[in-house]
Design a protein around this motif. Structure first.
Motif, PDB file in Angstrom:
ATOM      1  N   LEU A  19      43.726  34.911  52.447  1.00 16.12           N
ATOM      2  CA  LEU A  19      42.551  35.435  51.747  1.00 16.12           C
ATOM      3  C   LEU A  19      42.793  35.485  50.244  1.00 16.12           C
ATOM      4  N   ILE A  20      43.944  35.954  49.834  1.00 17.42           N
ATOM      5  CA  ILE A  20      44.263  36.013  48.407  1.00 17.42           C
ATOM      6  C   ILE A  20      44.221  34.616  47.794  1.00 17.42           C
ATOM      7  N   LYS A  21      44.781  33.646  48.500  1.00 12.46           N
ATOM      8  CA  LYS A  21      44.771  32.271  48.006  1.00 12.46           C
ATOM      9  C   LYS A  21      43.340  31.778  47.824  1.00 12.46           C
ATOM     10  N   ARG A  22      42.491  32.029  48.815  1.00  8.05           N
ATOM     11  CA  ARG A  22      41.099  31.572  48.728  1.00  8.05           C
ATOM     12  C   ARG A  22      40.355  32.282  47.604  1.00  8.05           C
ATOM     13  N   LEU A  23      40.609  33.585  47.436  1.00  7.12           N
ATOM     14  CA  LEU A  23      39.965  34.331  46.356  1.00  7.12           C
ATOM     15  C   LEU A  23      40.426  33.822  44.990  1.00  7.12           C
ATOM     16  N   GLN A  24      41.704  33.520  44.866  1.00  5.17           N
ATOM     17  CA  GLN A  24      42.214  32.983  43.606  1.00  5.17           C
ATOM     18  C   GLN A  24      41.562  31.634  43.295  1.00  5.17           C
ATOM     19  N   GLU A  25      41.405  30.803  44.297  1.00  5.58           N
ATOM     20  CA  GLU A  25      40.754  29.505  44.104  1.00  5.58           C
ATOM     21  C   GLU A  25      39.313  29.677  43.648  1.00  5.58           C
ATOM     22  N   GLU A  26      38.592  30.615  44.280  1.00  5.91           N
ATOM     23  CA  GLU A  26      37.199  30.879  43.894  1.00  5.91           C
ATOM     24  C   GLU A  26      37.124  31.420  42.471  1.00  5.91           C
ATOM     25  N   ALA A  27      38.022  32.324  42.140  1.00  7.78           N
ATOM     26  CA  ALA A  27      38.036  32.890  40.790  1.00  7.78           C
ATOM     27  C   ALA A  27      38.264  31.781  39.762  1.00  7.78           C
ATOM     28  N   LYS A  28      39.211  30.905  40.044  1.00  8.51           N
ATOM     29  CA  LYS A  28      39.498  29.806  39.121  1.00  8.51           C
ATOM     30  C   LYS A  28      38.298  28.870  39.006  1.00  8.51           C
ATOM     31  N   ARG A  29      37.671  28.589  40.139  1.00 12.71           N
ATOM     32  CA  ARG A  29      36.511  27.698  40.157  1.00 12.71           C
ATOM     33  C   ARG A  29      35.358  28.247  39.314  1.00 12.71           C
ATOM     34  N   HIS A  30      35.240  29.565  39.268  1.00  9.67           N
ATOM     35  CA  HIS A  30      34.166  30.218  38.511  1.00  9.67           C
ATOM     36  C   HIS A  30      34.642  30.704  37.137  1.00  9.67           C
ATOM     37  N   ASN A  31      35.871  30.315  36.769  1.00 11.98           N
ATOM     38  CA  ASN A  31      36.443  30.696  35.473  1.00 11.98           C
ATOM     39  C   ASN A  31      36.449  32.213  35.294  1.00 11.98           C
ATOM     40  N   ARG A  32      36.901  32.910  36.316  1.00 15.07           N
ATOM     41  CA  ARG A  32      36.960  34.367  36.304  1.00 15.07           C
ATOM     42  C   ARG A  32      38.349  34.812  36.728  1.00 15.07           C
ATOM     43  N   SER A  33      38.676  36.045  36.390  1.00 15.79           N
ATOM     44  CA  SER A  33      39.938  36.600  36.873  1.00 15.79           C
ATOM     45  C   SER A  33      39.758  37.010  38.332  1.00 15.79           C
ATOM     46  N   LEU A  34      40.860  37.101  39.036  1.00 15.89           N
ATOM     47  CA  LEU A  34      40.808  37.546  40.436  1.00 15.89           C
ATOM     48  C   LEU A  34      40.213  38.943  40.507  1.00 15.89           C
ATOM     49  N   ASN A  35      40.648  39.834  39.616  1.00 17.50           N
ATOM     50  CA  ASN A  35      40.136  41.198  39.603  1.00 17.50           C
ATOM     51  C   ASN A  35      38.620  41.213  39.397  1.00 17.50           C
ATOM     52  N   ASN A  36      38.127  40.419  38.425  1.00 18.57           N
ATOM     53  CA  ASN A  36      36.700  40.373  38.143  1.00 18.57           C
ATOM     54  C   ASN A  36      35.910  39.864  39.343  1.00 18.57           C
ATOM     55  N   LEU A  37      36.420  38.833  39.992  1.00 20.92           N
ATOM     56  CA  LEU A  37      35.736  38.279  41.160  1.00 20.92           C
ATOM     57  C   LEU A  37      35.647  39.311  42.285  1.00 20.92           C
ATOM     58  N   VAL A  38      36.776  39.934  42.592  1.00 24.08           N
ATOM     59  CA  VAL A  38      36.806  40.915  43.687  1.00 24.08           C
ATOM     60  C   VAL A  38      35.903  42.104  43.364  1.00 24.08           C
ATOM     61  N   GLU A  39      35.956  42.589  42.126  1.00 20.41           N
ATOM     62  CA  GLU A  39      35.108  43.719  41.745  1.00 20.41           C
ATOM     63  C   GLU A  39      33.624  43.351  41.849  1.00 20.41           C
ATOM     64  N   SER A  40      33.269  42.157  41.419  1.00 17.30           N
ATOM     65  CA  SER A  40      31.875  41.712  41.495  1.00 17.30           C
ATOM     66  C   SER A  40      31.393  41.594  42.932  1.00 17.30           C
TER      67      SER A  40
END
Length: 82
Positions: A19-40
């Protein structure tokens, strides 16, 4: 005219490595930090819950026998005239 700063509290969760790997990939794809993506994502999840006023209106719409019927033919004519 400024906005009040948002107080943040550090916390930790146990998440699967996949899950962390997938979230990191999504964050990178959207040019966001992992923290910002998860919080959003979490903010969107809790924001979807309707408040008391909305819940009452939904219940009234489901149970009321006094609902109005709208004549959409007039509305369509109005939209077409625009």
């Amino acid at each position: 005219m400024g906005t009040a700063p948002i107080t943040r509290k550090q916390t930790s969760f146990r998440l699967s490595e996949e899950l962390i790997k997938r979230l990191q990939e999504e964050a990178k794809r959207h040019n966001r930090s992992l923290n910002n993506l998860v919080e959003s994502v979490l903010m969107a999840f809790v924001a979807e819950r309707p408040n008391k006023t909305t819940l009452a209106a939904m219940k009234e719409a489901e149970t009321s026998e006094n609902l109005e019927t709208l004549d959409l033919s007039d509305f369509r004519s109005f939209v077409n005239s625009l």
